[in-house]
Scaffold this motif. Structure first.
Motif, PDB file in Angstrom:
ATOM      1  N   UNK A   5      38.231  37.601  49.449  1.00 26.51           N
ATOM      2  CA  UNK A   5      38.187  38.372  48.211  1.00 26.51           C
ATOM      3  C   UNK A   5      39.596  38.793  47.833  1.00 26.51           C
ATOM      4  N   UNK A   6      39.772  39.088  46.558  1.00 23.38           N
ATOM      5  CA  UNK A   6      41.043  39.605  46.054  1.00 23.38           C
ATOM      6  C   UNK A   6      40.758  40.554  44.903  1.00 23.38           C
ATOM      7  N   UNK A   7      41.711  41.444  44.646  1.00 24.81           N
ATOM      8  CA  UNK A   7      41.583  42.356  43.523  1.00 24.81           C
ATOM      9  C   UNK A   7      41.688  43.804  43.946  1.00 24.81           C
ATOM     10  N   UNK A   8      42.032  44.661  42.982  1.00 16.47           N
ATOM     11  CA  UNK A   8      42.212  46.082  43.227  1.00 16.47           C
ATOM     12  C   UNK A   8      41.172  46.889  42.461  1.00 16.47           C
ATOM     13  N   UNK A   9      41.036  48.136  42.868  1.00 17.59           N
ATOM     14  CA  UNK A   9      40.025  49.010  42.283  1.00 17.59           C
ATOM     15  C   UNK A   9      40.196  49.155  40.781  1.00 17.59           C
ATOM     16  N   UNK A  10      41.437  49.303  40.322  1.00 14.63           N
ATOM     17  CA  UNK A  10      41.703  49.446  38.891  1.00 14.63           C
ATOM     18  C   UNK A  10      42.486  48.258  38.332  1.00 14.63           C
ATOM     19  N   UNK A  11      42.418  47.125  39.011  1.00 14.85           N
ATOM     20  CA  UNK A  11      43.016  45.904  38.497  1.00 14.85           C
ATOM     21  C   UNK A  11      42.110  45.243  37.481  1.00 14.85           C
ATOM     22  N   UNK A  13      40.251  42.504  37.713  1.00 17.75           N
ATOM     23  CA  UNK A  13      38.995  41.934  38.194  1.00 17.75           C
ATOM     24  C   UNK A  13      38.990  41.873  39.719  1.00 17.75           C
ATOM     25  N   UNK A  14      37.799  41.671  40.247  1.00 16.23           N
ATOM     26  CA  UNK A  14      37.607  41.355  41.652  1.00 16.23           C
ATOM     27  C   UNK A  14      37.168  39.901  41.741  1.00 16.23           C
ATOM     28  N   UNK A  15      37.690  39.177  42.715  1.00 11.10           N
ATOM     29  CA  UNK A  15      37.477  37.738  42.803  1.00 11.10           C
ATOM     30  C   UNK A  15      37.076  37.356  44.222  1.00 11.10           C
ATOM     31  N   UNK A  16      36.191  36.377  44.338  1.00 10.39           N
ATOM     32  CA  UNK A  16      35.849  35.826  45.650  1.00 10.39           C
ATOM     33  C   UNK A  16      35.722  34.318  45.551  1.00 10.39           C
ATOM     34  N   UNK A  17      36.079  33.640  46.627  1.00  8.74           N
ATOM     35  CA  UNK A  17      35.843  32.204  46.751  1.00  8.74           C
ATOM     36  C   UNK A  17      35.022  31.988  48.021  1.00  8.74           C
ATOM     37  N   UNK A  18      33.849  31.394  47.845  1.00  5.23           N
ATOM     38  CA  UNK A  18      32.952  31.077  48.958  1.00  5.23           C
ATOM     39  C   UNK A  18      33.101  29.598  49.291  1.00  5.23           C
ATOM     40  N   UNK A  19      33.375  29.313  50.540  1.00  6.86           N
ATOM     41  CA  UNK A  19      33.505  27.930  50.987  1.00  6.86           C
ATOM     42  C   UNK A  19      32.411  27.639  52.015  1.00  6.86           C
ATOM     43  N   UNK A  54      28.635  46.402  36.319  1.00 10.83           N
ATOM     44  CA  UNK A  54      29.124  45.188  36.955  1.00 10.83           C
ATOM     45  C   UNK A  54      28.247  43.974  36.658  1.00 10.83           C
ATOM     46  N   UNK A  55      28.911  42.915  36.268  1.00 12.16           N
ATOM     47  CA  UNK A  55      28.274  41.618  36.065  1.00 12.16           C
ATOM     48  C   UNK A  55      29.207  40.544  36.598  1.00 12.16           C
ATOM     49  N   UNK A  56      28.624  39.523  37.193  1.00  9.45           N
ATOM     50  CA  UNK A  56      29.427  38.459  37.777  1.00  9.45           C
ATOM     51  C   UNK A  56      29.557  37.296  36.813  1.00  9.45           C
ATOM     52  N   UNK A  57      30.677  36.609  36.899  1.00 11.05           N
ATOM     53  CA  UNK A  57      30.836  35.298  36.250  1.00 11.05           C
ATOM     54  C   UNK A  57      31.038  34.273  37.359  1.00 11.05           C
ATOM     55  N   UNK A  58      30.208  33.251  37.361  1.00  9.23           N
ATOM     56  CA  UNK A  58      30.357  32.156  38.315  1.00  9.23           C
ATOM     57  C   UNK A  58      31.227  31.108  37.640  1.00  9.23           C
ATOM     58  N   UNK A  59      32.434  30.886  38.162  1.00 12.86           N
ATOM     59  CA  UNK A  59      33.401  30.033  37.472  1.00 12.86           C
ATOM     60  C   UNK A  59      33.743  28.783  38.277  1.00 12.86           C
ATOM     61  N   UNK A  60      32.942  28.482  39.287  1.00 16.18           N
ATOM     62  CA  UNK A  60      33.154  27.258  40.047  1.00 16.18           C
ATOM     63  C   UNK A  60      32.070  27.083  41.088  1.00 16.18           C
ATOM     64  N   UNK A  61      31.733  25.825  41.407  1.00 18.32           N
ATOM     65  CA  UNK A  61      30.833  25.525  42.500  1.00 18.32           C
ATOM     66  C   UNK A  61      29.353  25.525  42.164  1.00 18.32           C
ATOM     67  N   UNK A  62      28.997  25.836  40.931  1.00 12.01           N
ATOM     68  CA  UNK A  62      27.595  25.845  40.505  1.00 12.01           C
ATOM     69  C   UNK A  62      27.489  25.088  39.190  1.00 12.01           C
ATOM     70  N   UNK A  75      33.719  36.072  39.851  1.00  7.62           N
ATOM     71  CA  UNK A  75      34.596  37.052  39.214  1.00  7.62           C
ATOM     72  C   UNK A  75      33.755  38.216  38.716  1.00  7.62           C
ATOM     73  N   UNK A  76      34.185  39.435  39.036  1.00  6.47           N
ATOM     74  CA  UNK A  76      33.601  40.649  38.464  1.00  6.47           C
ATOM     75  C   UNK A  76      34.732  41.417  37.795  1.00  6.47           C
ATOM     76  N   UNK A  77      34.666  41.555  36.487  1.00 11.91           N
ATOM     77  CA  UNK A  77      35.720  42.240  35.742  1.00 11.91           C
ATOM     78  C   UNK A  77      35.575  43.754  35.871  1.00 11.91           C
ATOM     79  N   UNK A  78      36.721  44.442  35.947  1.00 12.41           N
ATOM     80  CA  UNK A  78      36.755  45.900  35.925  1.00 12.41           C
ATOM     81  C   UNK A  78      36.863  46.366  34.476  1.00 12.41           C
ATOM     82  N   UNK A  79      35.830  46.985  33.973  1.00 13.49           N
ATOM     83  CA  UNK A  79      35.818  47.389  32.565  1.00 13.49           C
ATOM     84  C   UNK A  79      36.799  48.519  32.282  1.00 13.49           C
TER      85      UNK A  79
END
Length: 385
Positions: A5-11, A13-19, A54-62, A75-79
């Motif tokens: 995962x990557x991202x900060x509390x007030x950045x 977005x939060x991002x993850x890559x599942x392999x 919070x809502x997720x965007x699936x931007x790869x692998x599906x 990806x989960x964007x920080x509003x």
């Protein structure tokens, strides 16, 4: 299977890559969003939950609702980012740093992280160590749940304690727990204690303090033999304990009778083995919480964990300014007075992830169909043992 995962509390977005997720597993954003919304609920949450939805965007692998076997990018964007874009911006700036944090909060990662990474602004530590990071971990756990449910594995949770107020434990299946606790603002199955729990949270909040609690997660449908006894790092209960203890503010973990085993005799701790020709081997009880020798027994997995009170207090305790070295009241950051009900959802999903990894290790294959064949063959083998 793994994720980063990557991202900060007030950045932004939060991002993850599942392999390592197999192909042909049904996965859509709405499935993940359900878990994200569950995480945001619960009595005692702070104002941040009024901002984020919070809502997720699936931007790869599906593709077209099914995994392809490629890495899955979430990806989960920080509003709230639009209010923090200058403070948390990526580009270099000559302006004075706004809202710099120099007063570490006792109980947080602030001071240790500042010393370790040589940071003069502790915001660089607290933004990443924040429990906001659990948002994207829940998203990864939701993907794991999609895999587990295909094989009849279900997970539920209940809150057994909020601070000084205890609830009666409900002996329910994971599915039943989900139905009962989903309508509770405390995520407890004991309806008679809800009002007392909420009153306790209100009193603690009014005093500028915070409160923790005790959570139990139940998993049904797990086959015997996940994990292994042959090496210390392959014991599945150890992996689950590590994952649970990695959740922010969690300070203890136990399975089955857990720490009670310290005062009980062996005859009251171990589970007698039974056999009949219809169902094969089973246990007369489940004091072990679904594990023996680091492997699943086929009984429900019962794991409990303690969450400490959140360290950010609106009546802060003493700290020392890292610049002036003078004593001050610790910095106040927006926080919850109680996040135990939400933490139960986080705990469910980190347990789901470890179970999915162990499941794939045991029945590994590149596609759902291959895994299903391996699983069915193994279940037949166990039944004919």
């Amino acid at each position: 299977m793994r994720y980063l995962t990557a991202g900060e509390s007030h950045g932004p977005q939060l991002t993850a890559i599942i392999e390592g997720m197999p192909s042909n597993i049904g996965l859509i954003a709405e499935q993940i969003d359900i878990e994200l919304q569950r995480r945001q609920k619960g009595y005692g949450r702070g104002r941040r939950m009024e901002i984020e939805s919070d809502q997720v965007r699936i931007v790869g692998g599906v593709r077209h609702g099914k995994t392809t076997g490629a890495p899955i990018a979430l990806v989960v964007e920080n509003r709230d980012w639009n209010h923090w874009s200058q403070i948390m911006g990526v580009e270099p700036t000559e302006e004075a740093v706004k809202r710099a944090v120099t007063r570490p909060r006792p109980g947080h990662a602030d001071l240790n992280g500042g010393l370790k990474y040589n940071q003069s602004d502790l915001r660089n530590i607290l933004e990443r160590s924040s429990a906001r990071e659990t948002t994207i971990r829940v998203a990864c756990g939701a993907a794991a749940k999609s895999l587990l449910q295909l094989f009849g594995i279900h997970i539920g949770s209940q809150v057994l304690r909020i601070g000084e107020v205890s609830a009666k434990r409900a002996s329910l299946s994971a599915k039943e727990l989900r139905q009962v606790t989903e309508v509770s603002p405390l995520r407890t199955a004991d309806k008679d204690i809800e009002a007392a729990m909420m009153q306790h949270i209100d009193e603690v909040k009014a005093a500028g303090d915070s409160v923790g609690g005790l959570i139990e997660v139940t998993t049904d449908g797990v086959p015997v033999g996940l994990g292994s006894h042959v090496q210390w790092d392959r014991k599945l209960d150890g992996k689950i304990a590590q994952a649970v203890m990695s959740i922010q503010a969690f300070k203890g973990c136990e399975f089955g009778v857990g720490f009670e085993a310290a005062r009980l005799r062996g005859s009251k701790v171990h589970d007698e083995i039974m056999y009949d020709s219809q169902s094969g081997f089973s246990r007369a009880s489940n004091r072990a919480g679904g594990f023996e020798g680091g492997m699943t027994t086929g009984e429900p997995i019962i794991v409990r964990a303690v969450m400490k009170p959140i360290p950010t207090l609106y009546k802060p305790i003493s700290s020392v300014d890292i610049e002036t070295k003078q004593p001050y009241a610790a910095q106040i950051e927006r926080s919850d007075s109680c996040a135990v009900p939400a933490a139960a959802v986080v705990m469910e999903n980190v347990v789901a992830w470890e179970l999915a990894c162990a499941f794939l290790e045991k029945f590994g294959g590149d596609s759902y169909e291959e895994i299903e064949r391996n699983y069915k063959h193994y279940i037949q083998q166990v039944r004919s043992y």
